[in-house]
Design an enzyme around this catalytic site. Structure first.
Site, mmCIF file in Angstrom:
data_model
loop_
_atom_site.group_PDB
_atom_site.id
_atom_site.type_symbol
_atom_site.label_atom_id
_atom_site.label_comp_id
_atom_site.label_asym_id
_atom_site.label_seq_id
_atom_site.Cartn_x
_atom_site.Cartn_y
_atom_site.Cartn_z
ATOM 1 N N TYR A 160 25.827 22.785 37.764
ATOM 2 C CA TYR A 160 24.425 23.170 37.652
ATOM 3 C C TYR A 160 23.706 22.296 36.625
ATOM 4 O O TYR A 160 22.669 21.689 36.909
ATOM 5 C CB TYR A 160 24.342 24.652 37.262
ATOM 6 C CG TYR A 160 22.929 25.194 37.165
ATOM 7 C CD1 TYR A 160 22.151 25.352 38.312
ATOM 8 C CD2 TYR A 160 22.385 25.549 35.925
ATOM 9 C CE1 TYR A 160 20.863 25.846 38.226
ATOM 10 C CE2 TYR A 160 21.100 26.048 35.837
ATOM 11 C CZ TYR A 160 20.337 26.200 36.978
ATOM 12 O OH TYR A 160 19.067 26.688 36.896
ATOM 13 N N LYS B 87 20.861 19.587 37.634
ATOM 14 C CA LYS B 87 19.496 19.900 37.202
ATOM 15 C C LYS B 87 18.982 18.794 36.269
ATOM 16 O O LYS B 87 17.804 18.461 36.263
ATOM 17 C CB LYS B 87 19.429 21.263 36.502
ATOM 18 C CG LYS B 87 19.535 22.447 37.442
ATOM 19 C CD LYS B 87 18.402 22.519 38.456
ATOM 20 C CE LYS B 87 17.246 23.351 37.992
ATOM 21 N NZ LYS B 87 16.232 23.556 39.064
#
Ligand code: ZN
Length: 682
Positions: A570, A574
């Site tokens: 993640y 991101k």
């Protein structure tokens, strides 16, 4: 046209209820009236608080839609006093409104119709006033008198055009006094008035006369077909709409005044723009003075469109239109307290495309297109019957620039995102749905996009029930370039372009690096990096074509600045998305596109809507820390400086800050995390 009167549907016997019943029967017929046009009244009695029974008239409120009007859309007025105004020779608009406003039965009522005194002076219980297409087809031509007689008979009074208001009311009063047995009144370049002692009598007469007019006109109709298919027109429109929309945007100090576009591509419009006399007829003055504030006094016509080089052609044509519109305004005298509208067209006819109508919001664009469609039908029919005649330009100007008309459109303070179009990805999640709501609440039109499924359907249904046509549900998969292209195209098709893009779709995954499979990492990568890149690319191409700036606000995360263990996939993906957005801010600044980021910490829900992040990590985190849902939330609250609980609406407000261009900022991040020193952007 069907006579829809039905005894069994009649709600009650009281006068106002019957008035409302036939108002609605008339209002649903688009060939009779549109968008708050037309009006109707009933004369009856009312017992006041002292027990005095007085004669009163109920007149439809200005702008109230007859199709759905109820008691609140009728204004009660003292009849006997207002009748006495017929003895005056003159009454200015201002004085007339004063007389009307000081003789209403309820001080909270809306303004009654501008044609109130006309209703007052007609000595019948029920009066219906409509603007039927078929009647206008008869009135707006060279030998109108003969056509009206032939179509409607000789017991109908025809009145020359008179400005609606006191003058028209007096003229109708005089005409009826002179012909007490006439059945109805036809107003040149304006419409029809019927009356009777019962609601049914007056309604029946409207339907009968309009039917007769239609039958008469049919005799002259010629069958023509356009060579453009609706599909061809739509494809061409999709290519040029963003260019048109950009050209119709006005740069303000910090942002843009934008418009919403509506494409008219019905067979009748396509045939009209290709017809030999299309241009000549389209540029004649409008058929009525209704809605001039929405359509402007004349449209723009693009002759011989060159679809390969249309941008240049459109921009020259619009510049030319500006000059013409300014010259038109300068030819006439403006009333005190009013100023000229922007000199940009609201209606553009293009052979091979149809008509493009613009408005400051979706509602105004819809009204402009309905009026344009009516105009095409009426002017087209007249072209096959004879020579079109219209109101003088000075009268057109008087009605376009009249205080009373401006009150209908100008009184409201526009919300900051009015006329803007946003596209939100991952909209069905907690943060996405809160962003959609915040933008809608501020007047924006929003394309609500997400993977197809129940979550998206439910959100679209919920938002549509509150914001109606400003919501467009589009299923889109950010990992599929074709799907992203289609979603942008659909939004352009409905509103003409996009000004604000919110790449928000993202997925999370919890795994230590030592256990992470490349396959699962790539799944996260496809959504968080590829998806963001695809959306950024599509947005950049559209903004460049539109040529009127644009905004992108990426929903980033606190993890970009302060990653967490177990959050490798993640945080890394991101961070890549965040970096792409920063690059976009560098690449797009020269075309006035701003790209900014918001970085929230742990938003788990928006009301009952759980975030994807929560679904992925909530249960694990709770287990790992031995906490329940509330306990986990408290944990996140306790770790920030402000001890704040971070809600989806807070993220949405940060997005709105950038979207409304409060500061000249690009490439920047607003943390929405309650204060986390190790996650402060740097
Ligand atoms: Zn009227």
């Amino acid at each position: 046209m069907e006579n829809k009167w039905n005894d069994t549907e009649l709600p009650a016997t009281d006068d106002l209820a019957q008035r409302i019943y036939t108002s609605r029967l008339l209002g649903v017929e688009r060939q009779l009236i549109m968008h708050g046009g037309g009006n109707a009244s009933v004369k009856t009695t009312h017992t006041n608080i002292l027990g005095d029974c007085r004669a009163v008239i109920y007149v439809k409120a200005s702008g109230a839609d007859m199709a759905v009007v109820g008691q609140e859309g009728y204004v009660g007025l003292e009849l006997d006093y207002l009748k006495r105004l017929s003895t005056l020779d003159n009454l200015s608009d201002e004085d007339m409104i004063n007389e009307i406003r000081t003789h209403v039965l309820d001080y909270r009522c809306p303004n009654p119709s501008l044609e109130t005194l006309m209703h007052v002076f007609i000595p019948y219980k029920y009066v219906d006033h409509t603007h039927p297409d078929a009647i206008l087809t008869l009135t707006n031509q060279a030998n109108a008198d003969a056509h009206i007689r032939n179509a409607l008979g000789s017991d109908v009074v025809v009145l020359n055009y008179i400005t609606p208001g006191f003058k028209l009311a007096k003229a109708v009063y005089k005409a009826l006094s002179g012909s007490p047995h006439c059945r109805a009144i036809v107003l040149m370049y304006h419409g029809l008035i019927t009356f009777g002692e019962s609601a049914k009598e007056s309604y029946d007469l409207t339907i009968e006369l309009v039917r007769r007019a239609k039958k008469y006109i049919e005799r002259f109709s010629v069958n023509a077909m356009s060579t453009t298919t609706v599909e061809m027109a739509r494809l061409r429109y999709n290519k040029i709409a963003p260019i048109v929309r950009g050209l119709l945007s006005l740069k303000t100090e910090d942002s843009y005044h934008r418009v919403i576009l509506n494409h008219l591509s019905g067979e009748d419009v396509l045939t009209f723009v290709e017809s030999e006399r299309g241009r000549e007829v389209a540029l004649t003055p409008p058929i009525t003075t209704d809605y001039l504030v929405r359509t402007k006094a004349f449209p723009l016509w693009i002759e011989n469109p060159d679809f390969d080089n249309i941008g240049q052609q459109l921009s020259e044509a619009i510049l030319n239109y500006k000059d013409q519109y300014e010259a038109y305004v300068n030819r006439h005298k403006m009333q005190d307290g009013l100023s000229a509208f922007d000199p940009l067209p609201r209606v553009i006819f293009i052979p091979g495309i149809g008509a493009i109508c613009a408005g400051k919001d979706a509602g105004s664009a819809g009204i402009a297109s309905d009026i344009t469609e009516q105009s095409v039908v009426v002017k087209g029919a007249i072209a096959s019957m004879g020579t079109y005649r219209a109101i003088e330009e000075s009268e057109v100007f008087t009605m376009e620039y009249r205080h009373y008309q401006h009150a209908k459109v100008g009184a409201r303070v526009e919300p900051p995102m009015c006329g803007h179009v946003a596209l939100v990805t991952g909209a069905a999640g907690a943060i996405g749905s809160a962003i959609c709501r915040e933008l809608l609440e501020n007047g924006c039109c929003v394309a609500v996009t997400d993977l197809p499924g129940e979550a998206l359907d439910r959100l679209v249904e919920e938002l549509s029930s509150l914001y109606y046509k400003r919501v467009l549900g589009v299923s889109m998969d950010v990992t599929d370039t074709h799907s992203v292209g289609q979603a942008f195209a659909k939004t352009v098709d409905v509103w003409g372009g996009v000004d604000l893009v919110i790449p928000n779709a993202g997925i999370a995954m919890v795994s230590m690096l030592e256990n992470m499979s490349l396959e699962t990492f790539r799944r996260v990568e496809r959504v968080n990096i590829d998806g963001t890149l695809t959306v950024l690319s599509e947005a950049a191409r559209l903004f460049r074509l539109q040529g009127s700036g644009g905004d992108i606000v990426l929903v980033s995360t606190k993890n970009v600045f302060a990653p967490g263990a177990g959050f490798g996939a993640y945080s890394a993906t991101k961070a890549a998305a965040h970096q792409l957005a920063r690059i976009a801010s560098l690449e797009l600044a020269s075309i006035d596109v701003r790209v900014n980021m918001v970085s929230p910490d742990a938003v788990f829900s928006d009301g009952s809507r759980k975030s994807g992040l929560w679904k992925e990590i909530g249960p694990d985190r709770m287990k790992a820390r031995g906490l329940d849902e509330k306990g986990l939330e408290d944990y996140y609250v306790s770790r920030n400086l402000l001890k704040a609980s971070i809600k989806a609406k807070h993220v949405a407000r940060a997005v709105l800050f950038f979207a409304t261009r409060q500061t000249p900022t690009t490439g920047a991040t607003i943390p929405v995390d309650g204060g986390l020193p190790d996650a402060t952007p740097r």
